[in-house]
Motif scaffolding. Structure first.
Motif, short mmCIF file in Angstrom:
data_model
loop_
_atom_site.label_atom_id
_atom_site.label_comp_id
_atom_site.label_asym_id
_atom_site.label_seq_id
_atom_site.Cartn_x
_atom_site.Cartn_y
_atom_site.Cartn_z
N LEU A 242 9.69 26.53 -58.44
CA LEU A 242 10.92 25.74 -58.35
C LEU A 242 11.08 25.34 -56.89
N SER A 243 11.34 24.07 -56.63
CA SER A 243 11.41 23.68 -55.23
C SER A 243 12.45 22.59 -55.00
N VAL A 309 14.06 29.68 -56.47
CA VAL A 309 13.50 28.57 -55.69
C VAL A 309 12.44 29.14 -54.75
N THR A 310 11.18 28.76 -54.99
CA THR A 310 10.10 29.35 -54.21
C THR A 310 9.78 28.55 -52.95
N HIS A 311 10.02 27.23 -52.99
CA HIS A 311 9.64 26.36 -51.87
C HIS A 311 10.76 25.39 -51.51
N VAL A 312 10.98 25.25 -50.22
CA VAL A 312 11.87 24.19 -49.74
C VAL A 312 11.05 23.30 -48.81
N TYR A 313 11.17 22.00 -49.00
CA TYR A 313 10.47 21.06 -48.12
C TYR A 313 11.49 20.20 -47.39
N ARG A 330 18.20 27.88 -49.38
CA ARG A 330 18.14 27.72 -50.84
C ARG A 330 17.00 28.53 -51.43
N THR A 331 16.07 28.95 -50.58
CA THR A 331 14.99 29.80 -51.08
C THR A 331 15.16 31.20 -50.48
#
Length: 482
Positions: A242-243, A309-313, A330-331
């Motif tokens: 989830l990202s 949420v595993t990844h935030v970009y 958020r992660t």
DNA sequence: AAAAAAC
């Protein structure tokens, strides 16, 4: 470590807490709950993802008198999504005590809200604008309020709600309990605490920096034009469960989500120009996992609580370090691990250093991912997919066809072709983003004939007539300072 | 300069 059992909670609240799967209180809950139960004013300085909502929610619910059929508690939040989420959690926690928390925010039909308000929910969770609206319509009577919570107060400040909040606070009874939660404490907020709070306890959850250590922070120096490819490569090399991808403008979010969905990612965009129904729907899909990528403006940076949420970009570098902290927060929630990637164009490198300095954290530099790595990632996903398909079974009716194909081509060729088929399309589609989103104005940008640019050269940040945090010049506020 | 938030 403290167990909820040891916190002397109301039986009905404790039951709800346990049913929600919590047994241990987080540090902020352990500290905040007793103070609030005693009726004290409190300032909570805590980073996101620390269990803040329950920290004020549990004692808030405890202090509600269910015999009295009036609205007693008010929580103010900066965004509609956050208001919704807080109300949801309060409703869960207050279920067995029979307490209703009603979310009240703009974009919703006012008639229905007024009807719902007639039920006299004990708690209202609102965004400031719509709450003020109801106050003027006299569909909410602030006189009955006994407890006020200002959630994400620094965000409400930077979004320009501070005057609304002061208006609201001036309307509620003086005999009340006021709680304020904020990740940072700018001066303007301190004046609110001075004017509207009584001898508040300050609870700060200590941490080295502003960021959570369970989040791995990396940055990639990437020219504007290569951002989209870089993002796609990253998504393929290390596919997120989830990202969230943050873009700088609403238009940018639209374009980026469109581009990603065109090349086959399960993605939706969210920003403040979308109708509220749409915003709610997108968020629901994301929480359910129907889509695993959310492209968002900073509307989703604040307080949004989606587990897993595993990844935030950061597709575009955030404006300021507060935004950065909120975005990556958020992660890595509730102690889980998370990775945050930040894209930086060469000319933004200095700005990145500023963010690192303010957040007292160091981002690890990572080199540009390559096409070859991305392809390897895509093949790996295809392999996983094939394995999963084999595991699931249910393809007996294809036996005959399989035999025929085997005679025709042989096993290796067939498996390879199947993998190829399951592999995501390579970059044959020529997708581009129209907008460039660099922080500094482009050299070529045409500014009319003011000719001011020349005169400002070399001064920039050190200019002592600079703007304050809210981006306003001094003395231009509607109300005079006290 | 952008985003959020009231109609």
């Amino acid at each position: 470590m403290t167990l909820f059992k040891e916190l002397n909670l109301d039986q009905q609240i404790l039951r709800a807490v346990e049913q929600m799967g919590f047994t241990e209180a987080t540090p902020i809950q352990e500290k905040v709950i007793p103070f609030v139960k005693e009726g004290k004013d409190l300032i909570g300085q805590a980073q996101t993802g620390t269990g803040k909502t329950a920290a004020f929610g549990i004692p808030l619910l405890e202090n509600i008198d269910t015999e009295e059929k009036v609205t007693q508690g008010l929580v103010l939040a900066p965004t509609r999504e956050l208001a919704n989420q807080v109300a949801e959690e309060l409703n869960k926690l207050g279920r067995f005590k029979g307490i209703e928390a009603l979310p009240i925010y703009g974009g919703q039909e006012i008639g229905r809200q007024i009807k719902a308000l007639k039920r006299r929910p004990q708690i209202i969770v609102a965004t400031p604008g719509r709450f003020m609206d109801h106050m003027r319509r006299k569909t909410i009577r602030p006189q009955t309020l006994k407890m006020i919570v200002l959630d994400e107060a620094d965000e409400m400040l930077s979004m320009g709600f501070i005057e609304d909040i002061e208006t609201i606070l001036a309307e509620v009874p003086k005999e009340r309990q006021t709680l304020l939660f904020s990740a940072t404490m700018p001066k303007r907020l301190q004046s609110v605490t001075k004017n509207f709070m009584k001898d508040p306890e300050v609870v700060a959850i200590k941490s080295k920096g502003l960021t959570v250590s369970s989040i791995e922070q990396r940055y990639i120096e990437v020219p504007e034009k290569q951002k989209l490819d870089t993002l796609r490569y990253l998504l393929d090399i290390d596919p997120p469960e989830l990202s969230i991808i943050f873009g700088r403008t609403k238009r940018r979010v639209d374009e980026l989500s469109e581009a990603l969905s065109q090349v086959g990612y399960a993605v939706e965009g969210i920003h403040g120009d979308l109708r509220q129904e749409r915003r709610d729907k997108v968020l629901r899909k994301f929480k359910k996992g129907t889509i695993n990528i959310l492209v968002a403006t900073d509307v989703a940076a604040r307080g949004l609580d989606v587990t897993g949420v595993t990844h935030v970009y950061n597709f575009d570098l955030p404006q300021d370090s507060e935004s950065y902290v909120h975005r990556i927060g958020r992660t890595g929630r509730a102690g889980e691990k998370g990775v945050a990637f930040t894209f930086v164009t060469p000319r933004e490198m200095e700005h990145l250093k500023d963010i690192e300095a303010t957040t007292k954290s160091k981002m690890k530099r990572q080199s540009l991912p390559t096409y070859a790595e991305a392809m390897a990632g895509r093949y790996q996903q295809a392999i996983d997919q094939l394995r999963e398909t084999v595991r699931k079974g249910g393809y007996e009716d294809l036996d005959e066809a399989a035999k025929g194909l085997l005679d025709e081509y042989g096993a290796e060729t067939l498996v390879a072709a199947a993998l190829k088929m399951a592999t995501k399309e390579p970059d044959d589609k020529n997708i581009k983003l129209t907008e460039e989103a660099s922080l500094r104005p482009k050299k070529s940008s045409f500014r009319g004939k003011s000719g001011n640019n020349k005169g400002n050269k070399g001064r920039g940040r050190n200019n002592k007539f600079s703007f304050d945090k809210q981006g306003r010049k001094g003395g231009r506020d509607r109300k005079a300072r006290r």
